[in-house]
Design a protein around this motif. Structure first.
Motif, short mmCIF file in Angstrom:
data_model
loop_
_atom_site.label_atom_id
_atom_site.label_comp_id
_atom_site.label_asym_id
_atom_site.label_seq_id
_atom_site.Cartn_x
_atom_site.Cartn_y
_atom_site.Cartn_z
N UNK A 129 2.27 -2.53 3.94
CA UNK A 129 3.55 -3.08 4.03
C UNK A 129 4.22 -3.26 5.49
N UNK A 130 3.46 -2.13 6.25
CA UNK A 130 3.96 -2.23 7.58
C UNK A 130 2.99 -3.03 8.44
N UNK A 131 3.59 -4.00 9.50
CA UNK A 131 2.79 -4.95 10.38
C UNK A 131 1.91 -4.38 10.98
N UNK A 132 0.66 -5.01 11.12
CA UNK A 132 -0.42 -4.63 12.03
C UNK A 132 -1.12 -3.27 11.58
N UNK A 133 -1.15 -3.10 9.96
CA UNK A 133 -1.56 -1.71 9.69
C UNK A 133 -2.36 -2.47 8.15
N UNK A 134 -3.16 -1.56 7.91
CA UNK A 134 -4.24 -1.98 6.73
C UNK A 134 -4.28 -0.68 5.78
N UNK A 135 -4.46 -0.82 4.59
CA UNK A 135 -4.79 0.28 3.65
C UNK A 135 -6.05 -0.12 3.16
N UNK A 136 -6.94 1.04 2.94
CA UNK A 136 -8.13 1.16 2.83
C UNK A 136 -8.59 2.34 1.54
N UNK A 137 -9.14 1.90 0.44
CA UNK A 137 -9.64 2.83 -0.51
C UNK A 137 -10.94 3.44 -0.47
N UNK A 138 -11.06 4.68 -0.53
CA UNK A 138 -12.44 5.06 -0.36
C UNK A 138 -12.95 5.95 -1.49
N UNK A 139 -14.02 6.00 -2.03
CA UNK A 139 -14.78 6.57 -2.80
C UNK A 139 -15.62 7.98 -2.12
N UNK A 140 -15.39 9.06 -2.50
CA UNK A 140 -15.88 10.04 -1.97
C UNK A 140 -17.40 10.20 -2.29
N UNK A 141 -18.30 10.15 -1.47
CA UNK A 141 -19.73 10.30 -2.02
C UNK A 141 -20.41 11.64 -1.82
N UNK A 142 -20.03 12.38 -0.83
CA UNK A 142 -20.60 13.52 -0.57
C UNK A 142 -19.42 14.48 -0.12
N UNK A 143 -18.53 15.14 -0.88
CA UNK A 143 -17.41 15.86 -1.03
C UNK A 143 -17.76 17.39 -0.63
#
Length: 125
Positions: A87-101
């Motif tokens: 929602x903020x300009x010039x920023x991105x949201x990325x979803x991650x799946x943890x493989x090796x926590x």
């Protein structure tokens, strides 16, 4: 691709963002937006490649063996599942799946859940 909205994983929103670094380059990737046992959301200034695996490191406040304040690293491997504009300009949201926590990551999620959860008081109001 339609976004699945029926989430069943409890996430902890983070009003104060924790920094996330690339483990190989030591460069700041962005800030955690929320966490769960299975994954996390990263808020960054650059879009990330969906499907790519990343070795990342969280640095959280803690204490060393002598009791002095320090930043404690938590390393883990994760795959970027999605990326979209924030929602903020010039920023991105990325979803991650943890493989090796690591156990430390699991403890972090538990600690955040406990810290941000409301529990009933045992005394009458």
């Amino acid at each position: 691709m339609p976004m699945y909205s029926g989430r069943r994983i409890e996430r902890q929103q983070l009003p104060y963002h924790l920094k996330l670094f690339n483990s190989h380059t030591e460069r700041l990737m962005g800030y955690l937006g929320n966490v769960s046992e299975e994954g996390f959301m990263l808020i960054s200034e650059l879009p990330l490649i969906v499907g790519a695996d990343f070795s990342v490191e969280l640095r959280i406040p803690g204490r060393d063996a002598g009791g002095d304040n320090c930043m404690v690293p938590i390393r883990l491997d994760a795959t970027c599942q999605w990326c979209r504009e924030d929602a903020n300009p010039r920023h991105y949201d990325s979803g991650f799946k943890v493989l090796d926590g690591s156990p430390e990551y699991g403890q972090l999620v538990k600690s955040l859940r406990d810290y941000f959860s409301f529990s009933p008081l045992n005394t009458p109001a």
